[in-house]
Design a protein around this motif. Sequence first.
Motif, mmCIF file in Angstrom:
data_model
loop_
_atom_site.group_PDB
_atom_site.id
_atom_site.type_symbol
_atom_site.label_atom_id
_atom_site.label_comp_id
_atom_site.label_asym_id
_atom_site.label_seq_id
_atom_site.Cartn_x
_atom_site.Cartn_y
_atom_site.Cartn_z
ATOM 1 N N ARG A 67 0.847 -1.200 0.000
ATOM 2 C CA ARG A 67 0.000 0.000 0.000
ATOM 3 C C ARG A 67 0.881 1.248 0.000
ATOM 4 N NH1 ARG A 67 -1.963 3.337 4.174
ATOM 5 N NH2 ARG A 67 -0.948 1.956 5.692
ATOM 6 N N CYS A 68 0.565 2.197 -0.858
ATOM 7 C CA CYS A 68 1.362 3.410 -0.983
ATOM 8 C C CYS A 68 1.026 4.370 0.163
ATOM 9 C CB CYS A 68 1.106 4.082 -2.325
ATOM 10 S SG CYS A 68 1.569 3.053 -3.739
ATOM 11 N N ILE A 69 2.021 4.722 0.931
ATOM 12 C CA ILE A 69 1.846 5.580 2.098
ATOM 13 C C ILE A 69 2.185 7.028 1.776
ATOM 14 C CG2 ILE A 69 2.592 6.017 4.470
ATOM 15 C CD1 ILE A 69 3.391 3.077 4.627
ATOM 16 N N LEU A 70 3.282 7.219 1.058
ATOM 17 C CA LEU A 70 3.832 8.557 0.884
ATOM 18 C C LEU A 70 4.574 8.637 -0.444
ATOM 19 C CD1 LEU A 70 4.530 11.334 2.354
ATOM 20 C CD2 LEU A 70 6.671 10.214 3.032
ATOM 21 N N THR A 71 4.400 9.743 -1.138
ATOM 22 C CA THR A 71 5.173 10.026 -2.346
ATOM 23 C C THR A 71 6.022 11.256 -2.100
ATOM 24 O OG1 THR A 71 3.475 9.115 -3.821
ATOM 25 C CG2 THR A 71 5.074 10.606 -4.798
ATOM 26 N N VAL A 72 7.321 11.166 -2.379
ATOM 27 C CA VAL A 72 8.198 12.337 -2.276
ATOM 28 C C VAL A 72 8.617 12.727 -3.690
ATOM 29 C CG1 VAL A 72 8.995 11.788 0.040
ATOM 30 C CG2 VAL A 72 10.289 10.929 -1.906
ATOM 31 N N ARG A 73 8.651 14.037 -3.918
ATOM 32 C CA ARG A 73 8.931 14.546 -5.261
ATOM 33 C C ARG A 73 9.830 15.758 -5.180
ATOM 34 N NH1 ARG A 73 4.152 17.468 -8.384
ATOM 35 N NH2 ARG A 73 4.739 19.051 -6.840
ATOM 36 N N LEU A 159 28.599 -3.077 9.625
ATOM 37 C CA LEU A 159 28.204 -3.518 8.293
ATOM 38 C C LEU A 159 28.382 -2.392 7.272
ATOM 39 C CD1 LEU A 159 24.975 -5.523 9.234
ATOM 40 C CD2 LEU A 159 27.330 -6.351 9.018
ATOM 41 N N GLY A 160 28.259 -2.747 6.004
ATOM 42 C CA GLY A 160 28.397 -1.757 4.940
ATOM 43 C C GLY A 160 27.314 -0.700 4.995
ATOM 44 N N LYS A 161 27.492 0.358 4.214
ATOM 45 C CA LYS A 161 26.575 1.497 4.269
ATOM 46 C C LYS A 161 25.213 1.187 3.664
ATOM 47 C CE LYS A 161 30.362 4.812 4.213
ATOM 48 N NZ LYS A 161 31.054 5.873 3.449
ATOM 49 N N ASP A 162 25.081 0.046 3.020
ATOM 50 C CA ASP A 162 23.788 -0.327 2.459
ATOM 51 C C ASP A 162 22.870 -0.959 3.501
ATOM 52 O OD1 ASP A 162 24.403 0.524 -0.178
ATOM 53 O OD2 ASP A 162 25.640 -1.257 -0.417
ATOM 54 N N VAL A 163 23.372 -1.118 4.728
ATOM 55 C CA VAL A 163 22.554 -1.577 5.849
ATOM 56 C C VAL A 163 22.782 -0.603 7.002
ATOM 57 C CG1 VAL A 163 22.024 -3.451 7.440
ATOM 58 C CG2 VAL A 163 22.841 -3.983 5.138
ATOM 59 N N PHE A 164 21.714 0.055 7.449
ATOM 60 C CA PHE A 164 21.869 1.018 8.532
ATOM 61 C C PHE A 164 20.641 0.998 9.427
ATOM 62 C CE2 PHE A 164 20.242 3.218 4.804
ATOM 63 C CZ PHE A 164 19.201 4.002 5.275
ATOM 64 N N VAL A 165 20.740 1.699 10.548
ATOM 65 C CA VAL A 165 19.666 1.714 11.546
ATOM 66 C C VAL A 165 19.001 3.080 11.548
ATOM 67 C CG1 VAL A 165 19.104 1.529 14.002
ATOM 68 C CG2 VAL A 165 20.805 -0.008 12.980
ATOM 69 N N LEU A 166 17.676 3.076 11.515
ATOM 70 C CA LEU A 166 16.879 4.287 11.703
ATOM 71 C C LEU A 166 16.217 4.173 13.069
ATOM 72 C CD1 LEU A 166 15.514 6.920 10.742
ATOM 73 C CD2 LEU A 166 13.763 5.492 9.645
ATOM 74 N N ALA A 177 9.742 9.834 9.034
ATOM 75 C CA ALA A 177 11.198 9.677 9.110
ATOM 76 C C ALA A 177 11.722 8.905 7.908
ATOM 77 C CB ALA A 177 11.583 8.972 10.410
ATOM 78 N N MET A 178 11.016 7.851 7.501
ATOM 79 C CA MET A 178 11.458 7.063 6.359
ATOM 80 C C MET A 178 11.358 7.879 5.074
ATOM 81 S SD MET A 178 12.767 4.101 5.838
ATOM 82 C CE MET A 178 13.307 3.309 4.302
ATOM 83 N N LEU A 180 11.929 11.056 4.896
ATOM 84 C CA LEU A 180 13.116 11.906 4.922
ATOM 85 C C LEU A 180 14.349 11.124 4.483
ATOM 86 C CD1 LEU A 180 12.541 13.906 8.243
ATOM 87 C CD2 LEU A 180 11.869 14.522 5.905
ATOM 88 N N VAL A 181 14.433 9.853 4.876
ATOM 89 C CA VAL A 181 15.548 8.999 4.438
ATOM 90 C C VAL A 181 15.562 8.890 2.921
ATOM 91 C CG1 VAL A 181 16.417 6.631 4.409
ATOM 92 C CG2 VAL A 181 15.760 7.679 6.577
ATOM 93 N N LEU A 182 14.397 8.687 2.316
ATOM 94 C CA LEU A 182 14.326 8.569 0.860
ATOM 95 C C LEU A 182 14.810 9.834 0.172
ATOM 96 C CD1 LEU A 182 10.887 6.776 0.303
ATOM 97 C CD2 LEU A 182 13.143 5.796 0.756
ATOM 98 N N ILE A 183 14.427 10.994 0.715
ATOM 99 C CA ILE A 183 14.857 12.250 0.112
ATOM 100 C C ILE A 183 16.368 12.430 0.267
ATOM 101 C CG2 ILE A 183 14.661 14.758 0.219
ATOM 102 C CD1 ILE A 183 11.752 14.372 1.136
ATOM 103 N N LEU A 184 16.899 12.141 1.448
ATOM 104 C CA LEU A 184 18.340 12.259 1.657
ATOM 105 C C LEU A 184 19.101 11.353 0.701
ATOM 106 C CD1 LEU A 184 18.485 12.373 5.561
ATOM 107 C CD2 LEU A 184 18.935 14.265 3.986
ATOM 108 N N ASP A 185 18.585 10.156 0.472
ATOM 109 C CA ASP A 185 19.230 9.234 -0.454
ATOM 110 C C ASP A 185 19.215 9.801 -1.868
ATOM 111 O OD1 ASP A 185 20.307 6.449 -1.060
ATOM 112 O OD2 ASP A 185 18.530 6.497 -2.355
ATOM 113 N N GLN A 186 18.092 10.401 -2.269
ATOM 114 C CA GLN A 186 18.000 10.996 -3.597
ATOM 115 C C GLN A 186 18.957 12.181 -3.741
ATOM 116 O OE1 GLN A 186 15.970 10.082 -6.370
ATOM 117 N NE2 GLN A 186 15.827 8.206 -5.171
#
Length: 216
Positions: A67-73, A159-166, A177-178, A180-186
């Motif tokens: 289910r789609c919760i949030l769209t960031v653009r 572990l490598g940077k592809d696994v991290f803790v939020l 919060a998640m 915001l993580v997606l935007i920071l990654d972009q």
Amino acid sequence: MKSDAIVEEGYVYEEETHLTVRKTSLFFAGDGFTAYNCRGELVFRVESYGPDAGDTGEVVLMDASGRCILTVRRKRPSLHQRWEGFIGEGTEGKKPLFSLRRSSIIGRSSMTVEVYADPGEEYQIEGSFACRNCNIFNGEKEIVAEIRRKVDATTNVVLGKDVFVLSLKPGFDGAFAMGLVLILDQIHGADDDDGGGENGNKVGVDPTVEDSNPSP
């Protein structure tokens, strides 16, 4: 600390919660994230399909069932590289819930998050997302969420940077919060494309100065 949902009430936890976030692929096919709770249950997932998926400037956060919760653009044009978050899937005809932007266009700086439903509510993101070492502060300068490198409990190995803790403090919206993580990654990815490398998104840190306490 306030405990108001920004995206969805079901992701506002009464106790401190730690999510393990994994980058699902280093390539464009199915590239995205998965996030699990301490019981190993899937909480969030993000997927893209194909090399052109990012061209739309939109990323969709889903729950475990899809289910789609949030769209960031990304908002264009924007000198501060401003991104906005919208409830559910897509942005057409919707008002944004929040925005994230660089606090300054000169050099690297912290990120400012504005919540539109409450004009007085702002958050600051400081640290280095590239190194998975960030803090999210509310208006009272309290840490409401943290991004840290994951340490294997059995071997004590980072572990490598592809696994991290939020890590989410009680009362803070995990879906927000998640997002915001997606935007920071972009933003980090865009900086890499511009030749910024891992220092591209050192929010709140001068990139000309080496870290005094680098991550392991």
